[in-house]
Structures are given as C-alpha cells and as structure tokens.
Design an enzyme around this catalytic site. Structure first.
Site, PDB file in Angstrom:
ATOM      1  N   ARG A 162      40.235  45.756 -22.499  1.00 19.40           N
ATOM      2  CA  ARG A 162      39.609  45.163 -23.801  1.00 19.40           C
ATOM      3  C   ARG A 162      40.940  44.701 -24.551  1.00 19.40           C
ATOM      4  O   ARG A 162      42.080  44.964 -24.152  1.00 19.40           O
ATOM      5  CB  ARG A 162      39.160  46.249 -24.668  1.00 19.40           C
ATOM      6  CG  ARG A 162      38.065  47.126 -24.078  1.00 19.40           C
ATOM      7  CD  ARG A 162      37.624  48.506 -24.912  1.00 19.40           C
ATOM      8  NE  ARG A 162      36.382  49.035 -24.340  1.00 19.40           N
ATOM      9  CZ  ARG A 162      36.671  50.047 -23.565  1.00 19.40           C
ATOM     10  NH1 ARG A 162      37.768  50.608 -23.076  1.00 19.40           N
ATOM     11  NH2 ARG A 162      35.290  50.734 -23.143  1.00 19.40           N
ATOM     12  N   LYS A 185      38.669  53.615 -25.501  1.00 19.74           N
ATOM     13  CA  LYS A 185      37.687  54.152 -26.570  1.00 19.74           C
ATOM     14  C   LYS A 185      37.560  55.842 -26.640  1.00 19.74           C
ATOM     15  O   LYS A 185      37.465  56.230 -25.631  1.00 19.74           O
ATOM     16  CB  LYS A 185      36.405  53.521 -26.587  1.00 19.74           C
ATOM     17  CG  LYS A 185      36.456  52.102 -27.006  1.00 19.74           C
ATOM     18  CD  LYS A 185      34.875  51.725 -26.893  1.00 19.74           C
ATOM     19  CE  LYS A 185      34.973  49.956 -27.493  1.00 19.74           C
ATOM     20  NZ  LYS A 185      33.242  49.477 -27.563  1.00 19.74           N
ATOM     21  N   HIS A 253      36.828  38.315 -24.419  1.00 22.81           N
ATOM     22  CA  HIS A 253      36.147  39.649 -24.151  1.00 22.81           C
ATOM     23  C   HIS A 253      35.202  39.312 -22.809  1.00 22.81           C
ATOM     24  O   HIS A 253      35.002  40.119 -21.846  1.00 22.81           O
ATOM     25  CB  HIS A 253      35.269  40.192 -25.254  1.00 22.81           C
ATOM     26  CG  HIS A 253      34.653  41.642 -24.959  1.00 22.81           C
ATOM     27  ND1 HIS A 253      35.690  42.683 -24.792  1.00 22.81           N
ATOM     28  CD2 HIS A 253      33.655  42.258 -24.581  1.00 22.81           C
ATOM     29  CE1 HIS A 253      34.851  43.840 -24.540  1.00 22.81           C
ATOM     30  NE2 HIS A 253      33.847  43.674 -24.619  1.00 22.81           N
ATOM     31  N   ARG A 256      36.749  40.035 -19.441  1.00 26.19           N
ATOM     32  CA  ARG A 256      36.742  41.336 -18.939  1.00 26.19           C
ATOM     33  C   ARG A 256      35.366  41.533 -18.402  1.00 26.19           C
ATOM     34  O   ARG A 256      35.076  42.026 -17.462  1.00 26.19           O
ATOM     35  CB  ARG A 256      36.774  42.420 -20.246  1.00 26.19           C
ATOM     36  CG  ARG A 256      36.356  43.780 -20.044  1.00 26.19           C
ATOM     37  CD  ARG A 256      36.765  44.620 -21.304  1.00 26.19           C
ATOM     38  NE  ARG A 256      35.819  45.956 -21.411  1.00 26.19           N
ATOM     39  CZ  ARG A 256      36.090  46.770 -21.042  1.00 26.19           C
ATOM     40  NH1 ARG A 256      37.137  47.193 -20.297  1.00 26.19           N
ATOM     41  NH2 ARG A 256      35.240  48.259 -20.944  1.00 26.19           N
ATOM     42  N   HIS A 279      33.947  52.788 -18.850  1.00 26.30           N
ATOM     43  CA  HIS A 279      32.579  52.997 -19.534  1.00 26.30           C
ATOM     44  C   HIS A 279      32.214  54.785 -19.529  1.00 26.30           C
ATOM     45  O   HIS A 279      32.297  55.364 -18.471  1.00 26.30           O
ATOM     46  CB  HIS A 279      31.760  52.176 -19.059  1.00 26.30           C
ATOM     47  CG  HIS A 279      31.545  50.908 -19.518  1.00 26.30           C
ATOM     48  ND1 HIS A 279      30.893  49.760 -18.451  1.00 26.30           N
ATOM     49  CD2 HIS A 279      32.344  50.077 -20.418  1.00 26.30           C
ATOM     50  CE1 HIS A 279      31.386  48.564 -19.276  1.00 26.30           C
ATOM     51  NE2 HIS A 279      31.877  48.977 -20.337  1.00 26.30           N
ATOM     52  N   TYR A 288      27.476  44.869 -18.346  1.00 22.69           N
ATOM     53  CA  TYR A 288      28.446  44.294 -18.223  1.00 22.69           C
ATOM     54  C   TYR A 288      28.283  43.064 -17.208  1.00 22.69           C
ATOM     55  O   TYR A 288      28.837  42.009 -17.203  1.00 22.69           O
ATOM     56  CB  TYR A 288      29.881  45.051 -18.219  1.00 22.69           C
ATOM     57  CG  TYR A 288      30.464  45.323 -19.213  1.00 22.69           C
ATOM     58  CD1 TYR A 288      31.577  44.433 -19.774  1.00 22.69           C
ATOM     59  CD2 TYR A 288      29.973  46.100 -20.617  1.00 22.69           C
ATOM     60  CE1 TYR A 288      32.583  44.713 -20.852  1.00 22.69           C
ATOM     61  CE2 TYR A 288      30.907  46.283 -21.493  1.00 22.69           C
ATOM     62  CZ  TYR A 288      32.069  45.438 -21.834  1.00 22.69           C
ATOM     63  OH  TYR A 288      32.767  45.860 -22.829  1.00 22.69           O
TER      64      TYR A 288
END
Length: 307
Positions: A162, A185, A253, A256, A279, A288
């Site tokens: 990211r 995250k 993005h 990615r 993820h 994705y």
C-alpha cells in the site's frame, strides 16, 4: 457537532473507539471514519427525537428509527456504498454497546444495507505497469525526486505494498534485502519478498537523495526533507498516465492491484497472494485480482485437496 449529543453518548463513543484501537488494532484512519459515522447517527437521533440521546434512549432505537436514518442519508444523495459503510460502523458500535449495557440491539443489527455493485479494481497490463515506473521517473525537475517516485512505485508494483506502507518505511528498514517486514492495517505484520529491481530502484534514489539516512526518519523525503506526502506520488503518476494515455484508474493503488493480478495470472496461489497483500479475508484478495471465473476454477482445481 459533538456538542449536539449528550455527554453520556459522547463518553460511550470515546470508550468504544478506545476499545477498537486496543483490542482490534484499528488504524487511525479507520477510527476517524468510525467516529464520524457513529457521531452522525447519534446526532440524527438527537434531532429526530428532539432530545439528547443518553444510554437509555440509545438502547431503545427501533426499526422505524433505522429506516428514518437511512432515508435521511438517501435524501442527502449519499451513495449506497457509503450508506452500507456507515451502517456497518453503527452495527459494530451497537454490538459493543449491547454487550456492555446488557440490552438487545436487534433493531440495529437486523437493518439491511442497500445493495450496490462492488467495483472491481482495474489493474494495468504488465507493459503499462513497467511504462508507468519508467515515465514517473522523468516527471520531476529534480533527478533525485524522479528517482524517489520511481522507487516508491516500484515497491507498490514489485512488492504489492500500500502507498502508506511504502511511505512508512524508515532508515531502520535499510539496507533492503531479499525480504521486508511490513506492518499493515490493524498492526498486522507480514513478510514480503523484495525483487532485485526494487532494491536497485531504492539504491538509486538513496545515492541521489540530498538528505542523510536516519534510522527514525522517513526513507522517502519531500523537497524540504520531511516525510513524502502521498499526494505528490499521486500527482506524479497522474502526469505519467496522461503522458502514456492510460485511464484515470491508473493510480498508485492500481500498481498494487496489478501486482496481485499478474501473480495470479502466472499461476500464483490465492492464499499466498492473500498473505503477500496482508488481507484478512480471501474474498478481498479475489476482488483485488479481478480474475475471471475460468482462471479461478483452474486455481481451485489445482489446489483443492481431492476426496
């Protein structure tokens, strides 16, 4: 806006956000979105019932209240995706509040989000991804800044990072080796392989960068030596994609997205790609990669244990 709600509601909202941070490791941006969404809901209830919403009124929310709130959002031209996000935040808050205060939150938890079509990310082709990296490098007047932007975009495409993760690297992450530890995250850690081309791109940037490498300072610097603003990377990729004639979806993005898509197209395992991307859910990885059903079935048949 917070002055419009009761002190009790304000306190319980703050306590919930603290719990989200402490127990779930929610990122600051997530906490900010949670706060805004739930605060807006409580403010609506305050206006809707024409009285402060303390703990007892919050526990008495009805199905009619929920329908009125969602109708209120639609009248503000808030899209279905955003309404669904707000409802998800409110439900999360009520699950926690109901456990803490000992009441049934059925009216809130049974509310249905509006349907919306999930937009699949649009990856670049392999040639376009390489062209993006090459073109980004020549968008800046200062050579070191072009090398910097190219290094960042190379990490996005070569490692599936990211943009916040790439710009979160510091001098302590040097020298780059065959792998890199990334904190993503929710504080989730993962190890990602680093391709030689990414190592070379970062090394080139470091040779040209006028600022010294410092262990606790950002690896990628702005013109005055501070941490690089992600908007500058976005502007560089915007200029590059316009020069290349690529669509507006060719963003940082998207690099990615392209990383994941190209890995899967080459026969990569979905679970492995899930780990590389960081993820929590495999379904997120599938979205994705934007692959077709035929290829997914091939991956499934090749990896699923036979009875």
């Amino acid at each position: 806006m917070s002055l419009e709600i009761s002190p009790a509601a304000r306190d319980v909202l703050a306590n919930w956000l603290e719990a989200c941070k402490a127990l779930d490791g929610a990122a600051d941006n997530t906490l900010s979105a949670y706060r805004t969404d739930v605060l807006d809901f409580i403010v609506f209830l305050t206006a809707h019932h024409a009285e402060p919403q303390g703990l007892a009124p919050l526990a008495r929310v009805t199905t009619t209240d929920m329908r009125s709130w969602m109708a209120h959002l639609r009248r503000q031209d808030i899209g279905a995706r955003s309404v669904a996000r707000k409802l998800s935040a409110v439900k999360s808050f009520y699950r926690w509040l109901a456990r803490r205060e000992g009441f049934e939150a059925t009216a809130v938890l049974s509310a249905r989000a509006p349907k919306f079509q999930k937009k699949l990310p649009r990856p670049l082709t392999e040639d376009a991804a390489r062209a993006m990296i090459d073109t980004v490098e020549v968008q800046s007047r200062e050579g070191w800044q072009g090398a910097r932007d190219a290094a960042v975009v190379t990490l996005l495409y070569g490692c599936g990072l990211r943009i916040s993760e790439a710009l979160g690297l510091t001098g302590r992450d040097l020298p780059l080796g065959a792998s890199l530890r990334i904190v993503g995250k929710g504080g989730k850690e993962r190890i990602v392989p680093v391709l030689p081309v990414a190592v070379r791109a970062v090394d080139t940037y470091l040779r040209l960068c006028p600022f010294p490498v410092e262990p606790d300072a950002a690896l990628f610097r702005g013109a005055r030596g501070g941490a690089l603003n992600p908007r500058l990377v976005s502007k560089a990729t915007e200029r590059a994609r316009m020069q290349l004639g690529l669509p507006a979806t060719a963003t940082p993005h998207a690099m990615r997205h392209s990383f994941a898509t190209h890995l899967l197209a080459a026969g990569g395992d979905l679970r492995a790609i899930q780990e590389l991307l960081g993820h929590a859910s495999l379904s997120t990885t599938q979205a994705y990669t934007a692959v077709d059903e035929v290829h997914l079935m091939k991956v499934y048949e090749a990896t699923h244990p036979k009875a």
